[in-house]
Design an enzyme around this catalytic site. Sequence first.
Site, short mmCIF file in Angstrom:
data_model
loop_
_atom_site.label_atom_id
_atom_site.label_comp_id
_atom_site.label_asym_id
_atom_site.label_seq_id
_atom_site.Cartn_x
_atom_site.Cartn_y
_atom_site.Cartn_z
N LEU A 1 6.50 -0.97 2.32
CA LEU A 1 6.67 -1.92 3.69
C LEU A 1 8.69 -1.96 3.81
O LEU A 1 9.09 -1.61 4.72
CB LEU A 1 5.98 -2.98 3.78
CG LEU A 1 4.18 -2.45 4.04
CD1 LEU A 1 3.37 -3.95 3.94
CD2 LEU A 1 4.19 -1.72 5.28
N VAL B 1 3.92 -1.86 -5.35
CA VAL B 1 3.70 -0.42 -4.57
C VAL B 1 4.90 -0.07 -3.22
O VAL B 1 4.43 -0.46 -2.57
CB VAL B 1 3.22 0.40 -4.98
CG1 VAL B 1 2.33 1.89 -4.17
CG2 VAL B 1 2.36 1.07 -6.54
N CYS B 2 2.76 -1.44 -2.67
CA CYS B 2 2.48 -1.74 -1.69
C CYS B 2 4.60 -2.51 -1.36
O CYS B 2 4.99 -1.79 0.73
CB CYS B 2 2.69 -2.72 -1.35
SG CYS B 2 0.37 -2.33 -1.06
N SER B 3 4.93 -3.55 -1.62
CA SER B 3 6.05 -3.96 -1.68
C SER B 3 7.46 -3.09 -0.96
O SER B 3 8.19 -3.22 -0.52
CB SER B 3 6.47 -4.53 -2.89
OG SER B 3 5.90 -5.10 -3.36
N LEU C 1 -3.37 -3.64 -0.77
CA LEU C 1 -3.53 -5.04 -0.58
C LEU C 1 -1.54 -5.49 -0.84
O LEU C 1 -0.51 -4.98 -0.85
CB LEU C 1 -3.47 -5.40 -2.10
CG LEU C 1 -5.34 -4.71 -2.63
CD1 LEU C 1 -5.00 -5.20 -4.58
CD2 LEU C 1 -5.82 -6.31 -1.57
#
Lengths: 151, 172
Positions: free
Chosen positions: A48, A43-45, A38
Site C-alpha cells: 500500500l 508485506v501489506c505495508s 491483514l
Amino acid sequence: MIAAGEPAPDFTLRDQDGEPVSLADFRGEKVLLIFYPLDFSPVCSDQLSVYQEVKPEIEARGVKMIGISVDSGFAHKAFQEKLGIDTPLLADFEPKGEVARAYGAYLEASGHANRSLVLVGEDGSVEWAYESPTPLDIPGANLIFDALASS
Amino acid sequence: MFPAGPEAPCQAWAVKDFTSAGVPPIGPEDHVRDEGEGSIVYADLGCPHCAAAWAEISAGPGTVVFRHFPVASKHPRSPALHAAAEAAGMQGAFFEMVDSLYAERGRVDDPHLWQRVERLGLDLDRFERDRRSAGVAERVRRDFETGIRAGVTGTPAVFDACTLLAVREREF
C-alpha cells in the site's frame, strides 16, 4: 477468482472512519479494489505504501483505489496513519470476509483474503482481475498500469 | 518538450508510462561501486531493512549499483536523504554518504547532514544548493520510476543481470 467481463458484486462496508462505502457509489468511475491479507503485516505495508507513491498517476487515469481486508475499521485507521497513506480501507469484518468471498479472493484455510486486484469499470463490470500466486507475492504497481493501458 | 504554462507539470506527470518494463541495464548515470559481476539494488535510505542489508550487500564481491527507491509515505525523511546522497555524489562522495546514512540512522536531520558534508570534505554551500535542485529530484524520481516499472514492491530489491534475485526476507 472473479474474471473480466463478470459483474462486480456490489457491497457496502465501513471505512476507517466508520463511514459506509458502497461499490455503487463509484458507478461512472473506475475503481481498483485491493484485497490484502491483514493490516500491519510487513508485506501489506510495502504494497500500500508503494501504491501510494504512484497514486497521483493512477488517479490521473480516472481510477479510485480502495483497500479491503478483514480487519476492523479501528485497525484500518491506525494502519493508515502508520503507513502515511490516504487510500480508504474498508472493513470486511462481519460477516468476516464476505466481500472477499464474493470476489473469489478469500483463503478459507488462512481466514483472510489473498492478495488480489480487481479493476471495476464505469459500468460496474470487472475489467481486470489479478490474484497473487501466494499472499507473500506482492503485485507490482506496474501491473495496474498494464491493465489500464489495455482496458 | 511539454507545453509551456502553469498546467504543464501536471500534464507531464499524468502522461508518464508506468507499464511493465525490465530493469534498465547499468548505464552512465548509475552509481556504481567496484567492478565485475554484481547486482543492482533498489533501496530506500529511510528503510531499516535496507540499512540492515546494506553492509552485507556492499561488502560482497563485485559491482553494486545503487538505485533510488524512496517510499515517502512510509519514510517521510527519505526524499531528503536521497537528495542528499545525490548531492554528495555530485562532489564524488555518493557511496560515502549512503554508507554514513545507513550506519547512523538516528542522525539524519539537516545539522547531521551538514556535519557529514564537512567530515567528507565537501563544499557545504554547493551541497545545499544541489540537494534542493530540480535536477536532483528528477534524478531520484527516474530511478524510482524504473523500479516501479520493474515491479519493485519492497526494499531492498536486488537484481542480478536484470532478474529479481531477492527482496528482503519477510515475515507474514
